[in-house]
Design a protein around this motif. Structure first.
Motif, PDB file in Angstrom:
ATOM      1  N   LYS A  23      44.900  12.798  -3.696  1.00 18.16           N
ATOM      2  CA  LYS A  23      43.295  12.849  -3.166  1.00 18.16           C
ATOM      3  C   LYS A  23      43.336  10.834  -2.600  1.00 18.16           C
ATOM      4  O   LYS A  23      42.680  11.011  -1.358  1.00 18.16           O
ATOM      5  N   ASP A  24      43.814  10.329  -3.449  1.00 13.07           N
ATOM      6  CA  ASP A  24      43.878   9.052  -2.769  1.00 13.07           C
ATOM      7  C   ASP A  24      44.598   8.718  -1.466  1.00 13.07           C
ATOM      8  O   ASP A  24      44.312   7.631  -0.514  1.00 13.07           O
ATOM      9  N   ASP A  27      42.329  10.555   0.987  1.00 10.21           N
ATOM     10  CA  ASP A  27      41.296   9.262   1.880  1.00 10.21           C
ATOM     11  C   ASP A  27      41.560   8.129   2.963  1.00 10.21           C
ATOM     12  O   ASP A  27      40.806   7.744   3.535  1.00 10.21           O
ATOM     13  N   ARG A  31      41.285   7.164   6.198  1.00  4.26           N
ATOM     14  CA  ARG A  31      40.666   5.836   6.793  1.00  4.26           C
ATOM     15  C   ARG A  31      41.095   4.504   7.065  1.00  4.26           C
ATOM     16  O   ARG A  31      40.651   3.606   7.776  1.00  4.26           O
TER      17      ARG A  31
END
Ligand code: CP
Length: 302
Positions: A23-24, A27, A31
């Motif tokens: 998930k990190d 994300d 970005r």
């Protein structure tokens, strides 16, 4: 834990640790952070003794995004063609100081044999009909992302259970995370002693497997592994077990459909439904990249 060979090796907290990393990465990637240095100075060798699009590409790309040097080794273009055996092939690759060996092999258990012989971290990218742990991990991640939880979900796996390494890894992972798992397929494609796989419920009735489920995972009919006849024609399979518009209506409004790919269009899933609004097939592929980045990081930290 040096290697990732089976879902059996992973505790629930290991799985959620991998999901936290994935998930990190996802994300940050979304970005605009498209390069990471976690594997800088590492080499990743990818010997594939069976064909692959998704698994090989995403493990390779995941390694590159993490700054590793990655090398593909296709059995058909390697010295395997000249008769070199698995042991010598792997010892040769290890002699090049590989940090990771990501292997796909047609023989169940081959990555386990390799892992015992080498210091490199070995990742099972699919072995025979045995396991495909990274596929199970990315499918679990995709379900978690969509549904917010896995515990308590009712999940059906439909199709060629007999030959499916995905099904074997998937059942283990989904059960560990608290889902209720149904298996459905032609009786000839349900393995003997199926209870040992750990599913909660077995049926040969597709309508039963679709009703009141949160997630339905369709599996590919693995024609390349079939030496016997398991159904009379592919059309007969499609009529009895394929997802079509009529059967789609049996699903709950919030139910999702998945498939590890590649899809036999018009057999497991009617062609127009493959990328329809219930389908997470392309999300599975996208998440495969981030989950495989997370697997590298997980093994490196171990
Ligand atoms: N799901 C899967 O393993 O696909 P590939 O064979 O394309 O890697």
């Amino acid at each position: 834990m040096k290697d990732l060979l089976s879902v059996n090796q992973l505790s629930v907290s290991d799985i959620y640790q991998i999901y936290e990393y994935a998930k990190d990465y996802k994300d940050r990637y979304k970005r605009g952070e498209t390069k990471f240095s976690d594997l800088r100075g590492c080499s990743v060798l990818l010997p594939f003794f069976e064909s692959s699009t998704r698994t090989r590409t995403s493990f390779e790309l995941a390694g590159k995004i993490l700054s590793a040097d990655t090398i593909n080794i296709s059995a058909s273009q390697s010295s395997v063609k000249k008769g070199e055996n698995l042991y010598d092939t792997i010892k040769t690759l290890e002699a090049m100081n590989s940090d990771f060996i990501v292997i796909r092999h047609y023989m169940s258990g081959a990555p386990h044999i390799v892992a015992k012989e080498v210091k490199s971290r070995v990742i099972n990218a699919g072995d025979g009909t045995n396991e495909h742990p990274s596929q199970a991990l990315l499918d679990g991640f995709t379900i978690l992302e969509k549904k917010g939880k896995i515990e308590g979900l009712k999940i059906s796996i439909v199709g060629d259970i007999l030959h499916s390494r995905v099904a074997r890894s998937e059942i283990k992972l989904l059960k560990k995370l608290g889902a209720e798992v149904t298996l459905c397929g032609p009786i000839t494609m349900i393995p003997r002693h199926v209870e040992a796989l750990g599913a909660d419920y077995i049926t040969t009735d597709i309508e039963d497997a679709l009703s009141d489920r949160d997630v339905v995972i369709f599996l590919r009919i693995q024609l390349e592994r079939q030496s016997k006849v398991f159904f009379t024609t592919l059309n007969e399979y499609s009529v009895k077990f394929g997802l079509n518009q009529e059967r789609l209506e049996l699903l709950r409004d919030d139910a999702i459909i998945m498939h590890p790919g590649p899809v036999n269009r018009g057999i497991e899933i009617q062609s127009e439904l493959v990328y329809g609004n219930r389908s997470l097939i392309l999300e599975q592929v996208e998440n495969g990249l981030f989950v495989r980045m997370a697997i590298y990081k997980f093994l490196l930290n171990k």
